[in-house]
Write an enzyme that holds these catalytic residues in place. Structure first.
Site, PDB file in Angstrom:
ATOM      1  N   SER A 124       0.601  -1.079   0.006  1.00  0.00           N
ATOM      2  CA  SER A 124       0.027  -0.121  -0.006  1.00  0.00           C
ATOM      3  C   SER A 124       0.859   1.283  -0.048  1.00  0.00           C
ATOM      4  O   SER A 124       1.930   1.188   0.680  1.00  0.00           O
ATOM      5  CB  SER A 124      -0.833  -0.094   1.179  1.00  0.00           C
ATOM      6  N   TYR A 149      -2.181  -0.998  10.699  1.00  0.00           N
ATOM      7  CA  TYR A 149      -2.263  -1.691   9.574  1.00  0.00           C
ATOM      8  C   TYR A 149      -0.846  -1.223   8.577  1.00  0.00           C
ATOM      9  O   TYR A 149      -0.537  -2.103   7.873  1.00  0.00           O
ATOM     10  CB  TYR A 149      -3.518  -0.858   8.833  1.00  0.00           C
ATOM     11  N   LYS A 153       2.140  -3.676   6.732  1.00  0.00           N
ATOM     12  CA  LYS A 153       2.581  -3.736   5.289  1.00  0.00           C
ATOM     13  C   LYS A 153       4.158  -3.462   5.157  1.00  0.00           C
ATOM     14  O   LYS A 153       4.772  -4.177   4.440  1.00  0.00           O
ATOM     15  CB  LYS A 153       1.972  -2.673   4.494  1.00  0.00           C
TER      16      LYS A 153
END
Ligand code: NAD
Ligand code: UFG
Length: 339
Positions: A124, A149, A153
């Protein structure tokens, strides 16, 4: 190729499975359906006229993954399965690290056991962190992410880098998505969030269909032309095509081993007010909205430098903003309650 798609029943996964089938790949979907519906897979089968092998399971379950690799001769894995709500990740960090990081570790371990060496990972733009200056280039050092979150990644990208150094045969591509929106042009598959949508387009679509009163635009005092935040929105079908391009790239570069990263975005930044105006064009009516305070953690503006994907993967986001809006609206109006 025979491609294992983890999280293939989800929003980006289902569009990617459809695109893979159109390119004559065969697909095994592995998904625990924690944020999706089997109906998405049924519709993909109907649209493509082809069948998909679906296995319900959790990427944290190594025994089940092992069974899968014993039963199927997998050539490559596209790994979408993850939890993805930024706000929720601050409330449930352990679940996010478990699902996204431990799940990826399990998958890599079982792939190694079965010597399956082609891997495409859903990363992302959030990995660039808060300090990076747009446009984001893949060479920018990864930053401090604002949420657990985002941290998952960064961690998985790092794990992949270390893993390829220790395992010469392994080849990985991390795709850093910017803001995927839209739906397949049939209006049969699209984004179907549970509960109140966190993201802009699903919220707008639910206002348009009468499920929500009005959109709250988070902040109109940012240092941008109209004061609202700017993002690089790309059509989910272009993003799906980016995954096929990544697989083609791995196939066409048999001597490559290592880990590569590519941004997938349009390279254009669009403000929230511009999105509202574009949506109204597709919708044919005005959309109710109000200005609300800034949402914590939002950056004023970021967009991709997508030239690496363009030159190396031969990939470019082609669909227009109006098409993104038209397809979002077709999906939502045909399926007011989702799947
Ligand atoms: P989604 O929630 O629609 O899809 C994820 C799928 O993974 C769901 O079908 C869910 O049921 C499944 N899943 C989750 N945990 C699992 C587990 N432990 N085992 C098996 N299946 C599991 O989300 P999406 O928007 O399609 O996102 C796909 C990927 O792309 C995610 O990794 C996400 O972090 C990443 N991503 C998404 C965006 C975005 O804006 N949508 C942006 C950047 C990156
Ligand atoms: N926004 C509103 N009102 C809403 C929802 C969003 O004004 O009801 C605004 C946000 O403040 C932001 C813009 O619309 O300015 C886009 O917000 P989204 O939540 O749709 O998208 P984000 O850019 O915040 O984040 C998304 C994904 C992340 C991912 C990131 C980059 O949710 O997982 O894109 O890929 F990391």
């Amino acid at each position: 190729m025979k491609v294992l798609v983890t999280g293939g029943a989800g929003y980006i996964g289902s569009h990617t499975v459809l695109t893979l089938l159109a390119e004559n790949h065969s697909v095994v979907v592995f998904d625990n359906l924690c944020n999706s519906s089997i109906e998405a897979i049924k519709r993909v089968e109907r649209l493509s006229g082809k069948s998909v092998t679906f296995i319900q399971g959790d990427v944290c379950d190594k025994a089940q993954l092992n069974e899968l690799f014993i039963g199927h001769d997998i050539d490559a894995v596209i790994h979408f399965a993850a939890l993805k709500a930024v706000g929720q990740s601050t409330q449930m960090p352990l679940e996010y690290y478990q699902n996204n990081v431990y799940g990826s570790l399990c998958l890599l371990e079982v792939m190694q056991l079965h010597q399956v060496n082609n891997f495409v990972f859903s990363s992302s733009a959030t990995v660039y962190g808060e300090e990076a200056q747009p446009p984001y280039l893949e060479t920018i050092k990864l930053g401090t992410t604002a949420s657990p979150y985002g941290a998952t990644k960064v961690m998985v990208e790092r794990i992949i880098e270390d893993f390829v150094k220790a395992n010469n045969a392994f080849r990985a591509v991390s795709l850093r998505y910017f803001n995927p929106i839209g739906a397949h042009e049939s209006g049969e598959i699209g984004e179907d969030p549970l509960g109140i949508p966190n993201n802009l387009l699903p919220y707008i679509a639910q206002v348009a269909v009468g499920k929500r009163d009005k959109l709250s635009i988070f902040g109109n005092d940012y240092d941008t032309e109209d004061g609202t935040c700017k993002r690089d929105y790309l059509h989910v079908m272009d993003l799906a095509q980016g995954h096929v391009a990544a697989l083609d790239w791995l196939e066409n570069n048999p001597n490559f081993n290592g880990a590569e990263v590519f941004n997938l975005g349009t390279g254009n930044a669009v403000s929230v007010l511009e999105i509202v105006a574009a949506f109204e064009q597709a919708y044919g009516k005005t959309l109710a909205y109000e200005f609300a305070p800034r949402r914590s953690g939002d950056l004023p503006a970021f967009w991709a430098d997508a030239s690496k994907a363009n030159s190396q993967l031969n990939w470019q986001a082609k669909r227009s903003l109006l098409q993104m809006m038209t397809d979002t609206w077709r999906w939502q109006s045909n399926n007011p309650n989702g799947y």
